[in-house]
Design a protein around this motif. Sequence first.
Motif, short mmCIF file in Angstrom:
data_model
loop_
_atom_site.label_atom_id
_atom_site.label_comp_id
_atom_site.label_asym_id
_atom_site.label_seq_id
_atom_site.Cartn_x
_atom_site.Cartn_y
_atom_site.Cartn_z
N ARG A 1 0.93 -1.25 -0.10
CA ARG A 1 -0.06 -0.03 -0.07
C ARG A 1 0.91 1.21 0.22
O ARG A 1 1.80 1.40 1.13
CB ARG A 1 -1.06 0.00 1.15
CG ARG A 1 -2.20 0.89 1.07
CD ARG A 1 -3.31 0.76 2.11
NE ARG A 1 -3.90 -0.78 2.04
CZ ARG A 1 -4.74 -0.99 1.24
NH1 ARG A 1 -5.16 0.06 0.14
NH2 ARG A 1 -5.45 -1.90 1.09
N ASP B 1 2.31 3.20 2.94
CA ASP B 1 2.51 2.49 4.20
C ASP B 1 3.94 2.32 4.21
O ASP B 1 4.49 1.41 3.15
CB ASP B 1 1.68 1.10 4.31
CG ASP B 1 2.01 0.37 5.52
OD1 ASP B 1 2.17 0.84 6.57
OD2 ASP B 1 2.02 -1.10 5.24
N ILE C 1 3.43 -5.47 4.61
CA ILE C 1 2.48 -5.02 5.67
C ILE C 1 3.13 -4.22 6.82
O ILE C 1 4.13 -4.88 7.40
CB ILE C 1 1.54 -6.23 6.17
CG1 ILE C 1 1.08 -7.08 5.24
CG2 ILE C 1 1.02 -5.71 7.21
CD1 ILE C 1 0.52 -8.34 5.79
N TRP D 1 -1.01 -0.74 7.01
CA TRP D 1 -1.53 -1.50 5.90
C TRP D 1 -3.12 -1.73 6.06
O TRP D 1 -3.84 -1.79 5.18
CB TRP D 1 -0.75 -2.58 5.79
CG TRP D 1 -0.92 -3.61 4.68
CD1 TRP D 1 -0.77 -3.68 3.30
CD2 TRP D 1 -2.07 -4.80 4.61
NE1 TRP D 1 -0.98 -4.52 2.49
CE2 TRP D 1 -2.03 -5.36 3.32
CE3 TRP D 1 -2.79 -5.00 5.73
CZ2 TRP D 1 -2.81 -6.56 3.23
CZ3 TRP D 1 -3.63 -6.36 5.41
CH2 TRP D 1 -3.56 -6.88 4.14
#
Length: 200
Positions: free
Chosen positions: A9, A12, A64, A68
């Motif tokens: 993402r 992130d 992650i 996220w």
Amino acid sequence: MPRIFLSFRKPDSRWMRDRVYRALSDRLGADEVFKSGRSIPPGADFAGILRRQAAECELMCVLIGPGWLDARGEDGGRLLDRDHDWVRVEIATALRAGNRVVPVLLGDATMLPDASALPADIAELAGLQFLRVPETHLPDGLAHLVDAVTTLLSGAGTPVEPGHGTAPAADAVPPTTMTAHVSGGGSAYQAARDQTIRLA
């Protein structure tokens, strides 16, 4: 066709994400790592390329970070709950194709999301063994990640340099994940490979 797909993402943990990309590219070659901002040329069919790469990759690393899971759009809704969220589409596509998907936790405190917090089409992600790249031991974490990815791509039991033969190490131990849920208040805790728990 790149063998590794980096799913992430954008807002992130960008700096850690870039370090992961550089570490993998330095070891395996940039042509082996698909990263949307670098791997899709201007004017190309963005959606078509993303779906095809996610379906055909040998290994997807889902990066992650702390933002996220709960990233939200301008309307306040969680991005991951949208059917057209690209992170969700990428992961669901790879899972449906039967590709190997590895959650990669960025930072020391990032937790693997619980299945109940994920949409049904990617809930499987919560049960997959993860790798961690800790911020406090970043060089070691990146080296471990690259070794593990190299091993998975080679199909061997231990990491090797690309193009070399493989020989399993006698002391190789698979990573272990443990989760404890504390009743009556408290928190959930995960122990990753670089942590030790001593039993009484």
